[in-house]
Motif scaffolding. Structure first.
Motif, PDB file in Angstrom:
ATOM      1  N   LEU A  29      18.094   2.158  -0.342  1.00  0.00           N
ATOM      2  CA  LEU A  29      18.510   1.194  -1.360  1.00  0.00           C
ATOM      3  C   LEU A  29      17.929  -0.189  -1.063  1.00  0.00           C
ATOM      4  O   LEU A  29      17.491  -0.898  -1.971  1.00  0.00           O
ATOM      5  N   GLN A  30      17.917  -0.563   0.211  1.00  0.00           N
ATOM      6  CA  GLN A  30      17.364  -1.862   0.582  1.00  0.00           C
ATOM      7  C   GLN A  30      15.856  -1.914   0.340  1.00  0.00           C
ATOM      8  O   GLN A  30      15.341  -2.885  -0.212  1.00  0.00           O
ATOM      9  N   GLN A  31      15.152  -0.856   0.733  1.00  0.00           N
ATOM     10  CA  GLN A  31      13.691  -0.845   0.596  1.00  0.00           C
ATOM     11  C   GLN A  31      13.265  -0.789  -0.865  1.00  0.00           C
ATOM     12  O   GLN A  31      12.294  -1.436  -1.257  1.00  0.00           O
ATOM     13  N   VAL A  32      13.966  -0.033  -1.671  1.00  0.00           N
ATOM     14  CA  VAL A  32      13.658   0.016  -3.109  1.00  0.00           C
ATOM     15  C   VAL A  32      14.052  -1.299  -3.771  1.00  0.00           C
ATOM     16  O   VAL A  32      13.302  -1.864  -4.571  1.00  0.00           O
ATOM     17  N   GLY A  33      15.226  -1.816  -3.417  1.00  0.00           N
ATOM     18  CA  GLY A  33      15.724  -3.025  -4.049  1.00  0.00           C
ATOM     19  C   GLY A  33      14.897  -4.253  -3.765  1.00  0.00           C
ATOM     20  O   GLY A  33      14.788  -5.152  -4.616  1.00  0.00           O
ATOM     21  N   ILE A  34      14.276  -4.321  -2.585  1.00  0.00           N
ATOM     22  CA  ILE A  34      13.521  -5.511  -2.213  1.00  0.00           C
ATOM     23  C   ILE A  34      12.279  -5.693  -3.084  1.00  0.00           C
ATOM     24  O   ILE A  34      11.688  -6.775  -3.122  1.00  0.00           O
ATOM     25  N   GLY A  93      17.390  -5.379  -8.498  1.00  0.00           N
ATOM     26  CA  GLY A  93      17.246  -5.474  -7.048  1.00  0.00           C
ATOM     27  C   GLY A  93      18.519  -5.932  -6.367  1.00  0.00           C
ATOM     28  O   GLY A  93      18.914  -5.396  -5.324  1.00  0.00           O
ATOM     29  N   ASP A  94      19.193  -6.926  -6.950  1.00  0.00           N
ATOM     30  CA  ASP A  94      20.438  -7.432  -6.368  1.00  0.00           C
ATOM     31  C   ASP A  94      21.526  -6.368  -6.401  1.00  0.00           C
ATOM     32  O   ASP A  94      22.325  -6.249  -5.467  1.00  0.00           O
ATOM     33  N   SER A  95      21.567  -5.590  -7.485  1.00  0.00           N
ATOM     34  CA  SER A  95      22.558  -4.511  -7.589  1.00  0.00           C
ATOM     35  C   SER A  95      22.344  -3.466  -6.499  1.00  0.00           C
ATOM     36  O   SER A  95      23.302  -3.008  -5.859  1.00  0.00           O
ATOM     37  N   LEU A  96      21.070  -3.096  -6.281  1.00  0.00           N
ATOM     38  CA  LEU A  96      20.769  -2.108  -5.250  1.00  0.00           C
ATOM     39  C   LEU A  96      21.131  -2.640  -3.863  1.00  0.00           C
ATOM     40  O   LEU A  96      21.643  -1.898  -3.010  1.00  0.00           O
ATOM     41  N   MET A  97      20.879  -3.925  -3.636  1.00  0.00           N
ATOM     42  CA  MET A  97      21.223  -4.531  -2.354  1.00  0.00           C
ATOM     43  C   MET A  97      22.737  -4.517  -2.129  1.00  0.00           C
ATOM     44  O   MET A  97      23.213  -4.259  -1.017  1.00  0.00           O
ATOM     45  N   LEU A  98      23.507  -4.796  -3.175  1.00  0.00           N
ATOM     46  CA  LEU A  98      24.956  -4.816  -3.044  1.00  0.00           C
ATOM     47  C   LEU A  98      25.493  -3.414  -2.756  1.00  0.00           C
ATOM     48  O   LEU A  98      26.345  -3.238  -1.874  1.00  0.00           O
ATOM     49  N   VAL A  99      24.996  -2.410  -3.479  1.00  0.00           N
ATOM     50  CA  VAL A  99      25.424  -1.031  -3.202  1.00  0.00           C
ATOM     51  C   VAL A  99      25.038  -0.659  -1.776  1.00  0.00           C
ATOM     52  O   VAL A  99      25.805  -0.028  -1.040  1.00  0.00           O
ATOM     53  N   GLY A 100      23.831  -1.074  -1.389  1.00  0.00           N
ATOM     54  CA  GLY A 100      23.380  -0.799  -0.029  1.00  0.00           C
ATOM     55  C   GLY A 100      24.285  -1.425   1.016  1.00  0.00           C
ATOM     56  O   GLY A 100      24.512  -0.844   2.089  1.00  0.00           O
ATOM     57  N   GLU A 151       0.803  -1.223   0.000  1.00  0.00           N
ATOM     58  CA  GLU A 151       0.000   0.000   0.000  1.00  0.00           C
ATOM     59  C   GLU A 151       0.837   1.274   0.000  1.00  0.00           C
ATOM     60  O   GLU A 151       0.365   2.338  -0.365  1.00  0.00           O
ATOM     61  N   LEU A 152       2.081   1.151   0.438  1.00  0.00           N
ATOM     62  CA  LEU A 152       2.961   2.316   0.554  1.00  0.00           C
ATOM     63  C   LEU A 152       4.161   2.186  -0.366  1.00  0.00           C
ATOM     64  O   LEU A 152       4.600   1.078  -0.677  1.00  0.00           O
ATOM     65  N   GLY A 153       4.694   3.334  -0.792  1.00  0.00           N
ATOM     66  CA  GLY A 153       5.934   3.327  -1.551  1.00  0.00           C
ATOM     67  C   GLY A 153       7.096   3.118  -0.597  1.00  0.00           C
ATOM     68  O   GLY A 153       6.942   3.196   0.625  1.00  0.00           O
ATOM     69  N   PRO A 154       8.292   2.870  -1.134  1.00  0.00           N
ATOM     70  CA  PRO A 154       9.443   2.601  -0.270  1.00  0.00           C
ATOM     71  C   PRO A 154       9.788   3.745   0.671  1.00  0.00           C
ATOM     72  O   PRO A 154      10.140   3.528   1.833  1.00  0.00           O
ATOM     73  N   ALA A 187      15.223 -13.862   0.162  1.00  0.00           N
ATOM     74  CA  ALA A 187      16.475 -14.581   0.421  1.00  0.00           C
ATOM     75  C   ALA A 187      17.663 -13.814  -0.149  1.00  0.00           C
ATOM     76  O   ALA A 187      18.681 -13.623   0.525  1.00  0.00           O
ATOM     77  N   ASN A 188      17.544 -13.376  -1.414  1.00  0.00           N
ATOM     78  CA  ASN A 188      18.625 -12.601  -2.025  1.00  0.00           C
ATOM     79  C   ASN A 188      18.902 -11.333  -1.224  1.00  0.00           C
ATOM     80  O   ASN A 188      20.053 -10.973  -0.975  1.00  0.00           O
ATOM     81  N   ALA A 189      17.812 -10.655  -0.822  1.00  0.00           N
ATOM     82  CA  ALA A 189      17.967  -9.416  -0.064  1.00  0.00           C
ATOM     83  C   ALA A 189      18.727  -9.663   1.232  1.00  0.00           C
ATOM     84  O   ALA A 189      19.640  -8.913   1.588  1.00  0.00           O
ATOM     85  N   GLY A 190      18.363 -10.734   1.936  1.00  0.00           N
ATOM     86  CA  GLY A 190      19.008 -11.028   3.207  1.00  0.00           C
ATOM     87  C   GLY A 190      20.473 -11.396   3.067  1.00  0.00           C
ATOM     88  O   GLY A 190      21.331 -10.873   3.787  1.00  0.00           O
ATOM     89  N   PHE A 191      20.773 -12.282   2.115  1.00  0.00           N
ATOM     90  CA  PHE A 191      22.147 -12.755   1.977  1.00  0.00           C
ATOM     91  C   PHE A 191      23.065 -11.683   1.386  1.00  0.00           C
ATOM     92  O   PHE A 191      24.221 -11.558   1.797  1.00  0.00           O
ATOM     93  N   ILE A 192      22.565 -10.904   0.423  1.00  0.00           N
ATOM     94  CA  ILE A 192      23.412  -9.858  -0.160  1.00  0.00           C
ATOM     95  C   ILE A 192      23.657  -8.743   0.847  1.00  0.00           C
ATOM     96  O   ILE A 192      24.777  -8.223   0.954  1.00  0.00           O
TER      97      ILE A 192
END
Length: 290
Positions: free
Chosen positions: A81-86, A145-152, A28-31, A92-97
């Motif tokens: 970066l995490q909230q947008v990337g997810i 998403g993975d790229s944003l997580m890595l930068v984050g 319902e909400l944006g990041p 799983a990718n979000a957590g491990f990266i």
């Protein structure tokens, strides 16, 4: 297992399942709107802890503001970066990266002339291979998403260094409250500029907001502090690194996410890299103080 170990395991589980709440919260909400509500509630939840734990501390307002602003800006970028990337990758990718920040910290330490132990280099090697298998697709492409997580992850690592720089100069909880206020303010500024944030959307999303704002901040932070009093830093880091495993488990249970055999192997390598890098040097470091 001592009560200190239990507190740390609960903390890792709370943080891991928070990735699920972050995912659901954007129905319902944006990041930016979600982060604004989340960090506003986190600030309010941490205020009582500041009063309880820091009431007798001597507070240098100038240094505390400098610490809070520095940490808050970095935390804002990392959390954004995490909230947008997810939105574009699995839990799983979000957590491990995201957890890779544990290995980025010593790499950044090279610029501060810190020495990296051999075990950390082994851990980094495992993690690099795992990250490649987890994220790199045909023609060496990496999902957005993975790229944003890595930068984050680099910003989470930077945040660790900022905290280490100020932790002995300012009261810890006061530092946390100020940086949470900074993140909330910046998130509200962006959210109100580019997103449609309504009270009804916040009401509908109250559960994930409450979980990430209260459970993964005030409650988990308190449990972490209590847990680390009775456990060596290396053991604490090992337990807290299971946050990534809990994130994957949460995605499977609550979001019906499934991992391919390749993804499971990749996550295993990343997790092994974190374990190797944090493994205690000797039996002495394994001892638990009362």
């Amino acid at each position: 297992m001592s009560i200190s170990h239990l507190f740390l395991w609960i903390t890792a589980a709370i943080w891991g399942f928070a990735f699920v709440a972050q995912n659901i919260g954007m129905e319902e909400l944006g990041p930016y709107g979600f982060n604004a509500a989340r960090f506003t509630l986190a600030t309010l939840a941490m205020l009582p802890l500041a009063i309880i734990f820091d009431r007798k501390s001597t507070i240098d307002l100038a240094v505390s503001l400098k610490a809070g602003l520095s940490g808050g800006v970095i935390l804002f970028v990392g959390s954004t970066l995490q909230q947008v990337g997810i939105q574009y990758t699995s839990t799983a990718n979000a957590g491990f990266i995201t957890a890779i920040y544990m290995l980025i910290v010593p790499l950044m330490g090279l610029f501060l002339k810190h020495r990296i132990e051999r075990k950390v280099w082994f851990g980094i090697a495992f993690t690099v291979v795992g990250f490649y298998l987890l994220t790199v697709g045909p023609n060496l492409t990496v999902h957005k998403g993975d790229s944003l997580m890595l930068v984050g992850a680099f910003f989470w690592a930077s945040h660790v260094l900022v905290v280490n720089h100020f932790v002995n100069r300012v009261p810890v909880i006061t530092f946390s409250v100020i940086q949470l206020m900074v993140v909330a303010a910046l998130s509200w500024g962006v959210a109100l500029s580019i997103e449609e944030v309504s009270w009804s959307a916040i009401e509908v999303s109250w559960l994930p907001i409450a979980y990430t704002g209260i459970a993964s901040s005030a409650i988990a932070y308190s449990l972490q502090m209590l847990g680390q009093k009775g456990v060596s830093p290396s053991i604490a880091a090992l337990i807290l690194s299971t946050e990534a495993v809990f994130a994957a488990l949460g995605g499977w249970i609550f979001l019906s996410e499934e991992l391919t055999a390749r993804a499971i192997f990749a996550c295993t390598l990343i997790f092994a890299g974190m374990i190797i890098s944090q493994w205690p040097q000797s039996k002495k470091t394994l001892s638990v103080t009362a």
